[in-house]
Motif scaffolding. Sequence first.
Motif, PDB file in Angstrom:
ATOM      1  N   GLU A   5     -19.816 -56.296  17.750  1.00  0.00           N
ATOM      2  CA  GLU A   5     -20.386 -56.972  18.921  1.00  0.00           C
ATOM      3  C   GLU A   5     -20.732 -55.961  20.014  1.00  0.00           C
ATOM      4  O   GLU A   5     -21.757 -56.091  20.688  1.00  0.00           O
ATOM      5  CB  GLU A   5     -19.414 -58.019  19.456  1.00  0.00           C
ATOM      6  N   MET A   6     -19.895 -54.943  20.177  1.00  0.00           N
ATOM      7  CA  MET A   6     -20.181 -53.897  21.169  1.00  0.00           C
ATOM      8  C   MET A   6     -21.508 -53.213  20.857  1.00  0.00           C
ATOM      9  O   MET A   6     -22.338 -52.998  21.748  1.00  0.00           O
ATOM     10  CB  MET A   6     -19.052 -52.864  21.194  1.00  0.00           C
ATOM     11  N   PHE A   7     -21.716 -52.862  19.589  1.00  0.00           N
ATOM     12  CA  PHE A   7     -22.964 -52.214  19.183  1.00  0.00           C
ATOM     13  C   PHE A   7     -24.155 -53.141  19.389  1.00  0.00           C
ATOM     14  O   PHE A   7     -25.213 -52.708  19.852  1.00  0.00           O
ATOM     15  CB  PHE A   7     -22.904 -51.768  17.720  1.00  0.00           C
ATOM     16  N   GLN A   8     -24.000 -54.407  19.058  1.00  0.00           N
ATOM     17  CA  GLN A   8     -25.093 -55.357  19.222  1.00  0.00           C
ATOM     18  C   GLN A   8     -25.495 -55.488  20.691  1.00  0.00           C
ATOM     19  O   GLN A   8     -26.685 -55.464  21.022  1.00  0.00           O
ATOM     20  CB  GLN A   8     -24.704 -56.722  18.659  1.00  0.00           C
ATOM     21  N   ILE A   9     -24.512 -55.619  21.568  1.00  0.00           N
ATOM     22  CA  ILE A   9     -24.793 -55.765  22.993  1.00  0.00           C
ATOM     23  C   ILE A   9     -25.425 -54.492  23.545  1.00  0.00           C
ATOM     24  O   ILE A   9     -26.410 -54.543  24.286  1.00  0.00           O
ATOM     25  CB  ILE A   9     -23.528 -56.151  23.777  1.00  0.00           C
ATOM     26  N   ALA A  10     -24.867 -53.343  23.194  1.00  0.00           N
ATOM     27  CA  ALA A  10     -25.427 -52.072  23.668  1.00  0.00           C
ATOM     28  C   ALA A  10     -26.866 -51.890  23.188  1.00  0.00           C
ATOM     29  O   ALA A  10     -27.713 -51.387  23.930  1.00  0.00           O
ATOM     30  CB  ALA A  10     -24.564 -50.900  23.216  1.00  0.00           C
ATOM     31  N   THR A  11     -27.148 -52.326  21.979  1.00  0.00           N
ATOM     32  CA  THR A  11     -28.502 -52.224  21.448  1.00  0.00           C
ATOM     33  C   THR A  11     -29.458 -53.114  22.238  1.00  0.00           C
ATOM     34  O   THR A  11     -30.557 -52.690  22.601  1.00  0.00           O
ATOM     35  CB  THR A  11     -28.529 -52.606  19.953  1.00  0.00           C
ATOM     36  N   LEU A  12     -29.035 -54.326  22.532  1.00  0.00           N
ATOM     37  CA  LEU A  12     -29.900 -55.278  23.236  1.00  0.00           C
ATOM     38  C   LEU A  12     -29.985 -55.016  24.742  1.00  0.00           C
ATOM     39  O   LEU A  12     -31.062 -55.072  25.328  1.00  0.00           O
ATOM     40  CB  LEU A  12     -29.423 -56.708  22.986  1.00  0.00           C
ATOM     41  N   ALA A  13     -28.845 -54.737  25.362  1.00  0.00           N
ATOM     42  CA  ALA A  13     -28.799 -54.619  26.825  1.00  0.00           C
ATOM     43  C   ALA A  13     -28.876 -53.168  27.305  1.00  0.00           C
ATOM     44  O   ALA A  13     -29.087 -52.929  28.490  1.00  0.00           O
ATOM     45  CB  ALA A  13     -27.521 -55.267  27.349  1.00  0.00           C
ATOM     46  N   GLY A  14     -28.686 -52.212  26.423  1.00  0.00           N
ATOM     47  CA  GLY A  14     -28.690 -50.808  26.814  1.00  0.00           C
ATOM     48  C   GLY A  14     -27.296 -50.224  26.908  1.00  0.00           C
ATOM     49  O   GLY A  14     -27.072 -49.075  26.564  1.00  0.00           O
ATOM     50  N   TYR A  15     -26.357 -51.026  27.386  1.00  0.00           N
ATOM     51  CA  TYR A  15     -24.966 -50.572  27.482  1.00  0.00           C
ATOM     52  C   TYR A  15     -24.044 -51.777  27.582  1.00  0.00           C
ATOM     53  O   TYR A  15     -24.475 -52.891  27.882  1.00  0.00           O
ATOM     54  CB  TYR A  15     -24.753 -49.648  28.682  1.00  0.00           C
ATOM     55  N   VAL A  16     -22.756 -51.522  27.351  1.00  0.00           N
ATOM     56  CA  VAL A  16     -21.743 -52.564  27.456  1.00  0.00           C
ATOM     57  C   VAL A  16     -20.424 -51.915  27.848  1.00  0.00           C
ATOM     58  O   VAL A  16     -20.109 -50.810  27.397  1.00  0.00           O
ATOM     59  CB  VAL A  16     -21.598 -53.360  26.131  1.00  0.00           C
ATOM     60  N   LYS A  17     -19.679 -52.579  28.723  1.00  0.00           N
ATOM     61  CA  LYS A  17     -18.352 -52.102  29.091  1.00  0.00           C
ATOM     62  C   LYS A  17     -17.412 -52.432  27.938  1.00  0.00           C
ATOM     63  O   LYS A  17     -17.300 -53.582  27.532  1.00  0.00           O
ATOM     64  CB  LYS A  17     -17.879 -52.757  30.379  1.00  0.00           C
ATOM     65  N   ILE A  18     -16.736 -51.404  27.399  1.00  0.00           N
ATOM     66  CA  ILE A  18     -15.894 -51.621  26.218  1.00  0.00           C
ATOM     67  C   ILE A  18     -14.410 -51.501  26.532  1.00  0.00           C
ATOM     68  O   ILE A  18     -13.578 -51.845  25.697  1.00  0.00           O
ATOM     69  CB  ILE A  18     -16.290 -50.676  25.071  1.00  0.00           C
ATOM     70  N   ALA A  19     -14.088 -50.997  27.699  1.00  0.00           N
ATOM     71  CA  ALA A  19     -12.703 -50.864  28.158  1.00  0.00           C
ATOM     72  C   ALA A  19     -12.784 -50.534  29.644  1.00  0.00           C
ATOM     73  O   ALA A  19     -13.864 -50.213  30.146  1.00  0.00           O
ATOM     74  CB  ALA A  19     -11.981 -49.768  27.388  1.00  0.00           C
ATOM     75  N   PRO A  20     -11.653 -50.609  30.352  1.00  0.00           N
ATOM     76  CA  PRO A  20     -11.706 -50.228  31.768  1.00  0.00           C
ATOM     77  C   PRO A  20     -12.291 -48.818  31.935  1.00  0.00           C
ATOM     78  O   PRO A  20     -11.835 -47.877  31.285  1.00  0.00           O
ATOM     79  CB  PRO A  20     -10.240 -50.279  32.204  1.00  0.00           C
ATOM     80  N   ALA A  21     -13.335 -48.708  32.729  1.00  0.00           N
ATOM     81  CA  ALA A  21     -13.995 -47.433  33.058  1.00  0.00           C
ATOM     82  C   ALA A  21     -14.671 -46.759  31.864  1.00  0.00           C
ATOM     83  O   ALA A  21     -14.955 -45.575  31.888  1.00  0.00           O
ATOM     84  CB  ALA A  21     -13.015 -46.476  33.718  1.00  0.00           C
ATOM     85  N   LEU A  22     -14.957 -47.516  30.793  1.00  0.00           N
ATOM     86  CA  LEU A  22     -15.532 -46.957  29.572  1.00  0.00           C
ATOM     87  C   LEU A  22     -16.728 -47.801  29.119  1.00  0.00           C
ATOM     88  O   LEU A  22     -16.621 -49.028  29.032  1.00  0.00           O
ATOM     89  CB  LEU A  22     -14.463 -46.964  28.484  1.00  0.00           C
ATOM     90  N   TYR A  23     -17.831 -47.120  28.818  1.00  0.00           N
ATOM     91  CA  TYR A  23     -19.059 -47.812  28.445  1.00  0.00           C
ATOM     92  C   TYR A  23     -19.633 -47.258  27.155  1.00  0.00           C
ATOM     93  O   TYR A  23     -19.556 -46.054  26.895  1.00  0.00           O
ATOM     94  CB  TYR A  23     -20.116 -47.653  29.542  1.00  0.00           C
ATOM     95  N   LEU A  24     -20.231 -48.147  26.369  1.00  0.00           N
ATOM     96  CA  LEU A  24     -20.988 -47.763  25.186  1.00  0.00           C
ATOM     97  C   LEU A  24     -22.457 -47.957  25.527  1.00  0.00           C
ATOM     98  O   LEU A  24     -22.869 -49.054  25.893  1.00  0.00           O
ATOM     99  CB  LEU A  24     -20.603 -48.631  23.981  1.00  0.00           C
ATOM    100  N   SER A  25     -23.231 -46.871  25.437  1.00  0.00           N
ATOM    101  CA  SER A  25     -24.656 -46.922  25.755  1.00  0.00           C
ATOM    102  C   SER A  25     -25.481 -46.607  24.526  1.00  0.00           C
ATOM    103  O   SER A  25     -25.098 -45.764  23.705  1.00  0.00           O
ATOM    104  CB  SER A  25     -25.004 -45.900  26.838  1.00  0.00           C
ATOM    105  N   SER A  26     -26.632 -47.250  24.434  1.00  0.00           N
ATOM    106  CA  SER A  26     -27.563 -46.931  23.358  1.00  0.00           C
ATOM    107  C   SER A  26     -28.235 -45.600  23.664  1.00  0.00           C
ATOM    108  O   SER A  26     -28.298 -45.155  24.817  1.00  0.00           O
ATOM    109  CB  SER A  26     -28.620 -48.021  23.223  1.00  0.00           C
ATOM    110  N   GLN A  27     -28.754 -44.970  22.648  1.00  0.00           N
ATOM    111  CA  GLN A  27     -29.463 -43.711  22.825  1.00  0.00           C
ATOM    112  C   GLN A  27     -30.649 -43.892  23.776  1.00  0.00           C
ATOM    113  O   GLN A  27     -30.863 -43.068  24.669  1.00  0.00           O
ATOM    114  CB  GLN A  27     -29.956 -43.203  21.470  1.00  0.00           C
ATOM    115  N   THR A  28     -31.389 -44.962  23.624  1.00  0.00           N
ATOM    116  CA  THR A  28     -32.540 -45.223  24.489  1.00  0.00           C
ATOM    117  C   THR A  28     -32.123 -45.297  25.942  1.00  0.00           C
ATOM    118  O   THR A  28     -32.747 -44.681  26.814  1.00  0.00           O
ATOM    119  CB  THR A  28     -33.235 -46.546  24.070  1.00  0.00           C
ATOM    120  N   CYS A  29     -31.053 -46.015  26.214  1.00  0.00           N
ATOM    121  CA  CYS A  29     -30.570 -46.175  27.592  1.00  0.00           C
ATOM    122  C   CYS A  29     -30.082 -44.854  28.162  1.00  0.00           C
ATOM    123  O   CYS A  29     -30.431 -44.489  29.295  1.00  0.00           O
ATOM    124  CB  CYS A  29     -29.464 -47.229  27.626  1.00  0.00           C
ATOM    125  N   ILE A  30     -29.296 -44.118  27.408  1.00  0.00           N
ATOM    126  CA  ILE A  30     -28.715 -42.872  27.925  1.00  0.00           C
ATOM    127  C   ILE A  30     -29.796 -41.823  28.143  1.00  0.00           C
ATOM    128  O   ILE A  30     -29.737 -41.036  29.086  1.00  0.00           O
ATOM    129  CB  ILE A  30     -27.565 -42.359  27.021  1.00  0.00           C
TER     130      ILE A  30
END
Length: 85
Positions: A5-30
């Motif tokens: 789900e984290m990967f799906q959200i990051a792919t669609l939205a560009g990034y997603v908060k995955i833990a306190p102060a931690l984000y997963l970003s797509s390559q396009t977004c970053i």
Amino acid sequence: MTTNEMFQIATLAGYVKIAPALYLSSQTCILEEQKAWLEDDVRKKLDLSSHPFWVTTDDDKSIVGINDESELRQLLAKIESHATE
């Protein structure tokens, strides 16, 4: 939230908060964010096309390339184990 789900959200939205102060970003977004970083920012020179996803922190002091769910699970487990020490 599962890592899938984290990967799906990051792919669609560009990034997603995955833990306190931690984000997963797509390559396009970053890659877009990197354009706005100051020239003296050491991250500005990183080849962010080398991984499809990136984990970053709120304080911008850490950036880790992630290729797949297995790598993300390993990173999250490592962070969790350090948090409980």
